[in-house]
Design a protein around this motif. Sequence first.
Motif, PDB file in Angstrom:
ATOM      1  N   THR A  27       0.804  -1.211   0.000  1.00 41.13           N
ATOM      2  CA  THR A  27       0.000   0.000   0.000  1.00 41.13           C
ATOM      3  C   THR A  27       0.843   1.270   0.000  1.00 41.13           C
ATOM      4  O   THR A  27       0.322   2.343  -0.265  1.00 41.13           O
ATOM      5  CB  THR A  27      -0.934   0.023   1.214  1.00 41.13           C
ATOM      6  OG1 THR A  27      -0.148  -0.116   2.397  1.00 41.13           O
ATOM      7  CG2 THR A  27      -1.945  -1.114   1.127  1.00 41.13           C
ATOM      8  N   ARG A  28       2.122   1.168   0.302  1.00 42.54           N
ATOM      9  CA  ARG A  28       2.978   2.350   0.395  1.00 42.54           C
ATOM     10  C   ARG A  28       4.335   2.092  -0.249  1.00 42.54           C
ATOM     11  O   ARG A  28       4.763   0.946  -0.406  1.00 42.54           O
ATOM     12  CB  ARG A  28       3.197   2.748   1.853  1.00 42.54           C
ATOM     13  CG  ARG A  28       1.945   3.185   2.545  1.00 42.54           C
ATOM     14  CD  ARG A  28       2.206   3.392   4.023  1.00 42.54           C
ATOM     15  NE  ARG A  28       0.985   3.799   4.684  1.00 42.54           N
ATOM     16  CZ  ARG A  28       0.812   4.999   5.205  1.00 42.54           C
ATOM     17  NH1 ARG A  28       1.777   5.896   5.156  1.00 42.54           N
ATOM     18  NH2 ARG A  28      -0.314   5.307   5.785  1.00 42.54           N
ATOM     19  N   ILE A  29       5.027   3.186  -0.541  1.00 39.36           N
ATOM     20  CA  ILE A  29       6.373   3.097  -1.093  1.00 39.36           C
ATOM     21  C   ILE A  29       7.295   2.462  -0.044  1.00 39.36           C
ATOM     22  O   ILE A  29       7.151   2.691   1.148  1.00 39.36           O
ATOM     23  CB  ILE A  29       6.900   4.497  -1.473  1.00 39.36           C
ATOM     24  CG1 ILE A  29       6.027   5.122  -2.543  1.00 39.36           C
ATOM     25  CG2 ILE A  29       8.339   4.433  -1.947  1.00 39.36           C
ATOM     26  CD1 ILE A  29       6.389   6.550  -2.859  1.00 39.36           C
ATOM     27  N   SER A  30       8.255   1.673  -0.493  1.00 39.36           N
ATOM     28  CA  SER A  30       9.267   1.014   0.337  1.00 39.36           C
ATOM     29  C   SER A  30       8.690  -0.080   1.226  1.00 39.36           C
ATOM     30  O   SER A  30       9.337  -0.496   2.174  1.00 39.36           O
ATOM     31  CB  SER A  30      10.058   2.017   1.184  1.00 39.36           C
ATOM     32  OG  SER A  30      10.745   2.912   0.358  1.00 39.36           O
ATOM     33  N   ARG A 121      19.770   3.330   0.399  1.00 39.35           N
ATOM     34  CA  ARG A 121      20.946   4.192   0.483  1.00 39.35           C
ATOM     35  C   ARG A 121      21.472   4.423  -0.926  1.00 39.35           C
ATOM     36  O   ARG A 121      21.513   3.496  -1.723  1.00 39.35           O
ATOM     37  CB  ARG A 121      22.015   3.546   1.343  1.00 39.35           C
ATOM     38  CG  ARG A 121      21.640   3.531   2.811  1.00 39.35           C
ATOM     39  CD  ARG A 121      22.583   2.637   3.608  1.00 39.35           C
ATOM     40  NE  ARG A 121      22.080   2.409   4.946  1.00 39.35           N
ATOM     41  CZ  ARG A 121      21.190   1.480   5.262  1.00 39.35           C
ATOM     42  NH1 ARG A 121      20.713   0.681   4.338  1.00 39.35           N
ATOM     43  NH2 ARG A 121      20.778   1.351   6.505  1.00 39.35           N
ATOM     44  N   LYS A 122      21.840   5.630  -1.241  1.00 39.06           N
ATOM     45  CA  LYS A 122      22.299   6.060  -2.561  1.00 39.06           C
ATOM     46  C   LYS A 122      21.167   6.084  -3.588  1.00 39.06           C
ATOM     47  O   LYS A 122      21.412   6.246  -4.769  1.00 39.06           O
ATOM     48  CB  LYS A 122      23.459   5.213  -3.063  1.00 39.06           C
ATOM     49  CG  LYS A 122      24.612   5.146  -2.096  1.00 39.06           C
ATOM     50  CD  LYS A 122      25.908   5.267  -2.766  1.00 39.06           C
ATOM     51  CE  LYS A 122      26.991   5.297  -1.695  1.00 39.06           C
ATOM     52  NZ  LYS A 122      28.277   5.140  -2.209  1.00 39.06           N
ATOM     53  N   GLY A 123      19.932   5.887  -3.141  1.00 42.73           N
ATOM     54  CA  GLY A 123      18.763   6.086  -3.983  1.00 42.73           C
ATOM     55  C   GLY A 123      18.484   4.993  -5.000  1.00 42.73           C
ATOM     56  O   GLY A 123      19.244   4.049  -5.170  1.00 42.73           O
ATOM     57  N   TYR A 124      17.346   5.160  -5.678  1.00 43.15           N
ATOM     58  CA  TYR A 124      16.970   4.280  -6.770  1.00 43.15           C
ATOM     59  C   TYR A 124      17.720   4.712  -8.023  1.00 43.15           C
ATOM     60  O   TYR A 124      18.125   5.867  -8.150  1.00 43.15           O
ATOM     61  CB  TYR A 124      15.466   4.367  -7.054  1.00 43.15           C
ATOM     62  CG  TYR A 124      14.581   3.840  -5.959  1.00 43.15           C
ATOM     63  CD1 TYR A 124      14.510   2.484  -5.686  1.00 43.15           C
ATOM     64  CD2 TYR A 124      13.787   4.697  -5.214  1.00 43.15           C
ATOM     65  CE1 TYR A 124      13.685   1.998  -4.704  1.00 43.15           C
ATOM     66  CE2 TYR A 124      12.953   4.220  -4.224  1.00 43.15           C
ATOM     67  CZ  TYR A 124      12.909   2.874  -3.968  1.00 43.15           C
ATOM     68  OH  TYR A 124      12.096   2.390  -2.993  1.00 43.15           O
ATOM     69  N   GLY A 134      18.176   0.114 -17.244  1.00 37.94           N
ATOM     70  CA  GLY A 134      19.018   0.859 -16.314  1.00 37.94           C
ATOM     71  C   GLY A 134      18.246   1.496 -15.175  1.00 37.94           C
ATOM     72  O   GLY A 134      18.803   2.288 -14.425  1.00 37.94           O
ATOM     73  N   GLY A 135      16.993   1.161 -15.021  1.00 39.91           N
ATOM     74  CA  GLY A 135      16.163   1.713 -13.965  1.00 39.91           C
ATOM     75  C   GLY A 135      15.963   0.745 -12.817  1.00 39.91           C
ATOM     76  O   GLY A 135      16.790  -0.131 -12.564  1.00 39.91           O
ATOM     77  N   LEU A 147      19.499  -4.532  -3.517  1.00 36.78           N
ATOM     78  CA  LEU A 147      18.543  -3.474  -3.201  1.00 36.78           C
ATOM     79  C   LEU A 147      17.961  -3.675  -1.803  1.00 36.78           C
ATOM     80  O   LEU A 147      17.835  -2.721  -1.026  1.00 36.78           O
ATOM     81  CB  LEU A 147      17.422  -3.422  -4.244  1.00 36.78           C
ATOM     82  CG  LEU A 147      16.364  -2.352  -4.037  1.00 36.78           C
ATOM     83  CD1 LEU A 147      16.967  -0.968  -4.124  1.00 36.78           C
ATOM     84  CD2 LEU A 147      15.246  -2.516  -5.046  1.00 36.78           C
ATOM     85  N   ALA A 148      17.618  -4.902  -1.459  1.00 29.29           N
ATOM     86  CA  ALA A 148      17.041  -5.184  -0.140  1.00 29.29           C
ATOM     87  C   ALA A 148      18.030  -4.858   0.977  1.00 29.29           C
ATOM     88  O   ALA A 148      17.645  -4.318   2.026  1.00 29.29           O
ATOM     89  CB  ALA A 148      16.605  -6.644  -0.045  1.00 29.29           C
ATOM     90  N   LYS A 149      19.299  -5.145   0.772  1.00 29.64           N
ATOM     91  CA  LYS A 149      20.316  -4.818   1.789  1.00 29.64           C
ATOM     92  C   LYS A 149      20.490  -3.319   1.927  1.00 29.64           C
ATOM     93  O   LYS A 149      20.709  -2.822   3.040  1.00 29.64           O
ATOM     94  CB  LYS A 149      21.647  -5.484   1.433  1.00 29.64           C
ATOM     95  CG  LYS A 149      21.646  -6.965   1.709  1.00 29.64           C
ATOM     96  CD  LYS A 149      22.987  -7.585   1.480  1.00 29.64           C
ATOM     97  CE  LYS A 149      22.932  -9.067   1.815  1.00 29.64           C
ATOM     98  NZ  LYS A 149      24.185  -9.747   1.626  1.00 29.64           N
ATOM     99  N   ARG A 150      20.381  -2.589   0.815  1.00 29.64           N
ATOM    100  CA  ARG A 150      20.493  -1.131   0.903  1.00 29.64           C
ATOM    101  C   ARG A 150      19.292  -0.520   1.590  1.00 29.64           C
ATOM    102  O   ARG A 150      19.363   0.587   2.106  1.00 29.64           O
ATOM    103  CB  ARG A 150      20.626  -0.519  -0.505  1.00 29.64           C
ATOM    104  CG  ARG A 150      21.941  -0.811  -1.158  1.00 29.64           C
ATOM    105  CD  ARG A 150      22.131  -0.089  -2.470  1.00 29.64           C
ATOM    106  NE  ARG A 150      20.906   0.468  -3.010  1.00 29.64           N
ATOM    107  CZ  ARG A 150      20.719   0.726  -4.288  1.00 29.64           C
ATOM    108  NH1 ARG A 150      21.655   0.496  -5.157  1.00 29.64           N
ATOM    109  NH2 ARG A 150      19.576   1.239  -4.709  1.00 29.64           N
ATOM    110  N   MET A 151      18.172  -1.219   1.594  1.00 28.28           N
ATOM    111  CA  MET A 151      16.940  -0.703   2.184  1.00 28.28           C
ATOM    112  C   MET A 151      16.708  -1.171   3.628  1.00 28.28           C
ATOM    113  O   MET A 151      15.860  -0.616   4.310  1.00 28.28           O
ATOM    114  CB  MET A 151      15.743  -1.098   1.329  1.00 28.28           C
ATOM    115  CG  MET A 151      15.736  -0.441  -0.019  1.00 28.28           C
ATOM    116  SD  MET A 151      14.358  -0.925  -1.048  1.00 28.28           S
ATOM    117  CE  MET A 151      13.080   0.167  -0.408  1.00 28.28           C
TER     118      MET A 151
END
Length: 152
Positions: A27-30, A121-124, A134-135, A147-151
């Motif tokens: 339902t939400r971002i992240s 961390r360091k963004g998307y 590249g996205g 990505l999961a570790k950065r989040m």
Amino acid sequence: MFFVIRVRGSTGVIADIKDTLDLLNLTRISHAVLVEENPSMKGMLQKAKDYLTWGEIDAETLTEIIEKRGKLVGGDKVTEEYLKENTDFSSFEELANALINAEIKAKDINMKPVFRLHPPRKGYESIRLTYNEGGTLGYRGEEIIDLAKRMS
């Protein structure tokens, strides 16, 4: 087992896609959820691919996420003491392996199915392009672990 993360918000979302995101508990971002790898779930992911990213997660990363971000119904953190007293599992590793192998579901042990993560961390990379371009969006396979570790 797929680890699915919602990347984009709800502004301007078509009603069918919004319903699909609600069915996935995103339902939400992240927010992130664990999803079984079956045709119906793949169809749901494909339908909402412009708002999600997903891939296969390993037990080590899932263990870390449960340890840091796992919540029980009611808002308390999942602890090893809780696991030992109220479940058949004695550690986060055993729980992560059982979840990945689809032996149990999160609600079976009174755990919320949604993990509320930090923005990475360091963004998307880009929330408008697919992973192949590249996205961030869409299927990314084993790269979801990074990505999961950065989040977490």
